[in-house]
Design an enzyme around this catalytic site. Structure first.
Site, PDB file in Angstrom:
ATOM      1  N   MET A 124      -0.716   4.010  -0.603  1.00 51.48           N
ATOM      2  CA  MET A 124      -0.842   5.292   0.276  1.00 51.48           C
ATOM      3  C   MET A 124       0.121   6.088  -0.529  1.00 51.48           C
ATOM      4  O   MET A 124       1.430   5.956  -0.561  1.00 51.48           O
ATOM      5  CB  MET A 124      -0.400   4.826   1.745  1.00 51.48           C
ATOM      6  CG  MET A 124      -1.289   4.029   2.403  1.00 51.48           C
ATOM      7  SD  MET A 124      -2.961   4.635   2.715  1.00 51.48           S
ATOM      8  CE  MET A 124      -2.371   6.173   3.539  1.00 51.48           C
TER       9      MET A 124
ATOM     10  N   HIS B  21     -15.134   6.642   1.970  1.00 49.44           N
ATOM     11  CA  HIS B  21     -14.091   6.038   2.490  1.00 49.44           C
ATOM     12  C   HIS B  21     -13.905   5.871   4.033  1.00 49.44           C
ATOM     13  O   HIS B  21     -14.218   7.088   4.396  1.00 49.44           O
ATOM     14  CB  HIS B  21     -12.663   6.443   1.844  1.00 49.44           C
ATOM     15  CG  HIS B  21     -11.382   5.798   2.207  1.00 49.44           C
ATOM     16  ND1 HIS B  21     -11.313   4.687   1.535  1.00 49.44           N
ATOM     17  CD2 HIS B  21     -10.776   6.079   2.951  1.00 49.44           C
ATOM     18  CE1 HIS B  21      -9.880   4.059   2.120  1.00 49.44           C
ATOM     19  NE2 HIS B  21      -9.767   5.146   2.825  1.00 49.44           N
TER      20      HIS B  21
ATOM     21  N   SER C   9     -12.620  10.648   2.363  1.00 45.55           N
ATOM     22  CA  SER C   9     -12.729   9.987   3.452  1.00 45.55           C
ATOM     23  C   SER C   9     -13.175  10.790   4.627  1.00 45.55           C
ATOM     24  O   SER C   9     -13.067  11.907   4.881  1.00 45.55           O
ATOM     25  CB  SER C   9     -10.979   9.914   3.744  1.00 45.55           C
ATOM     26  OG  SER C   9     -10.783   9.568   5.256  1.00 45.55           O
TER      27      SER C   9
ATOM     28  N   HIS D 298     -11.005   0.799   5.223  1.00 47.14           N
ATOM     29  CA  HIS D 298      -9.497   0.950   5.100  1.00 47.14           C
ATOM     30  C   HIS D 298      -9.249   0.853   6.701  1.00 47.14           C
ATOM     31  O   HIS D 298      -9.088   1.518   7.553  1.00 47.14           O
ATOM     32  CB  HIS D 298      -8.894   2.140   4.661  1.00 47.14           C
ATOM     33  CG  HIS D 298      -7.445   2.394   4.498  1.00 47.14           C
ATOM     34  ND1 HIS D 298      -6.894   3.333   4.611  1.00 47.14           N
ATOM     35  CD2 HIS D 298      -6.433   1.212   5.021  1.00 47.14           C
ATOM     36  CE1 HIS D 298      -5.427   2.943   4.647  1.00 47.14           C
ATOM     37  NE2 HIS D 298      -5.201   1.816   5.072  1.00 47.14           N
TER      38      HIS D 298
ATOM     39  N   MET E 180      -8.294   3.224  12.571  1.00 46.11           N
ATOM     40  CA  MET E 180      -7.114   3.100  13.238  1.00 46.11           C
ATOM     41  C   MET E 180      -7.112   2.652  14.587  1.00 46.11           C
ATOM     42  O   MET E 180      -8.138   3.034  15.126  1.00 46.11           O
ATOM     43  CB  MET E 180      -6.552   4.478  13.132  1.00 46.11           C
ATOM     44  CG  MET E 180      -6.488   4.958  11.703  1.00 46.11           C
ATOM     45  SD  MET E 180      -5.908   6.717  11.672  1.00 46.11           S
ATOM     46  CE  MET E 180      -6.301   7.262   9.892  1.00 46.11           C
TER      47      MET E 180
ATOM     48  N   ASP F 266      -4.396   6.997  -1.923  1.00 42.28           N
ATOM     49  CA  ASP F 266      -4.882   7.542  -1.005  1.00 42.28           C
ATOM     50  C   ASP F 266      -3.776   8.689  -0.079  1.00 42.28           C
ATOM     51  O   ASP F 266      -2.798   8.109   0.123  1.00 42.28           O
ATOM     52  CB  ASP F 266      -5.485   6.585   0.361  1.00 42.28           C
ATOM     53  CG  ASP F 266      -5.958   7.239   1.385  1.00 42.28           C
ATOM     54  OD1 ASP F 266      -6.109   8.333   1.601  1.00 42.28           O
ATOM     55  OD2 ASP F 266      -6.411   6.123   2.358  1.00 42.28           O
TER      56      ASP F 266
ATOM     57  N   MET G 188      -6.280  -0.023   9.487  1.00 38.59           N
ATOM     58  CA  MET G 188      -4.927   0.491   9.855  1.00 38.59           C
ATOM     59  C   MET G 188      -4.936   0.030  11.257  1.00 38.59           C
ATOM     60  O   MET G 188      -4.651   0.466  12.134  1.00 38.59           O
ATOM     61  CB  MET G 188      -4.579   1.758   9.651  1.00 38.59           C
ATOM     62  CG  MET G 188      -4.788   2.486   8.338  1.00 38.59           C
ATOM     63  SD  MET G 188      -4.485   4.236   8.051  1.00 38.59           S
ATOM     64  CE  MET G 188      -6.153   4.597   7.749  1.00 38.59           C
TER      65      MET G 188
ATOM     66  N   ASP H 219     -11.684   5.327   7.542  1.00 40.21           N
ATOM     67  CA  ASP H 219     -10.263   4.909   8.040  1.00 40.21           C
ATOM     68  C   ASP H 219     -10.448   4.480   9.457  1.00 40.21           C
ATOM     69  O   ASP H 219     -10.908   5.206  10.429  1.00 40.21           O
ATOM     70  CB  ASP H 219      -9.467   5.871   7.742  1.00 40.21           C
ATOM     71  CG  ASP H 219      -9.027   6.560   6.588  1.00 40.21           C
ATOM     72  OD1 ASP H 219      -8.470   5.716   5.706  1.00 40.21           O
ATOM     73  OD2 ASP H 219      -9.303   7.674   6.213  1.00 40.21           O
TER      74      ASP H 219
END
Length: 213
Positions: A135, A31, A6, A64, A35, A173, A66, A33
């Site tokens: 998660m 990966h 990540s 991913h 957000m 993850d 979020m 993330d």
């Protein structure tokens, strides 16, 4: 076991260097993330930075989300042609519709489950998914401790996917390291996301290799 470091744990002052290093070190995915500061109490990166990552990454992107507005963000990142886009089932009213949309864009759809969300929540979606992400920390921040209850949860998901869609991958993850990788493999996990463990290791290639068991 496939490994997706990540970039949340990378040095953003040297992001190109770090992305190139993990790709050269043998990772399977990069990966990312995303957000929004609403679904989780943190904000990360947008399409400008992800586009820069995509230009230097030699491994497929695994995005991913979020976020609260899943469809908006799917459309925002789709032009970068990631391998996967995953979204949280807790934030999506029409998950089947969004799965179809992601696939129509030529991207593999994946669903994410928070630590409290049971694997049965995706039972009637598994046939249409390419991956389910469990998660093993609370979403929003890197460097958290591994939540051990993900082990029996992954085992239950493995049972479901073997009956419904054996081609669907299971990803975990959060807090993944060489201390829990064998337990994850034993219950059928296919892909692990590792941020702090890889990027804070003195030898990132060695860290990645230690997870590819």
């Amino acid at each position: 076991m496939q490994v997706a470091p990540s970039v949340l744990s990378a040095d953003f002052g040297n992001l190109q260097r770090d992305v190139e290093e993990i790709c050269n070190a043998g990772c399977d995915f990069v990966h990312i993330d995303v957000m929004d500061g609403h679904f989780v109490p943190n904000m990360t990166i947008g399409p400008v930075v992800v586009s820069a990552i995509a230009k230097v990454a030699t491994k497929p992107l695994d995005i991913h989300l979020m976020v609260e507005s899943n469809t908006f963000f799917v459309e925002l990142f789709a032009p970068l042609k990631p391998e996967y886009i995953s979204f949280h089932i807790e934030e999506e009213k029409h998950p089947h519709r969004l799965i179809q949309k992601i696939r129509s864009l030529g991207i593999k759809p994946a669903i994410v489950l928070n630590p409290h969300t049971p694997p049965e929540s995706v039972e009637y979606l598994l046939a249409d998914l390419d991956m389910v992400l469990l998660m093993s920390v609370n979403p929003g921040f890197g460097g958290q401790s591994f939540i051990n209850s993900v082990i029996p949860k992954a085992a239950r998901l493995n049972e479901l996917r073997n009956k419904i869609n054996p081609n669907c991958l299971i990803q975990v993850d959060g807090g993944v390291s060489d201390k829990n990788i064998q337990a994850l493999k034993d219950v059928g996990v296919d892909v692990v996301v590792a941020g702090s463990y890889v990027f804070k290791h003195k030898d990132r290639a060695e860290a990645i290799k230690s997870l590819q068991i």
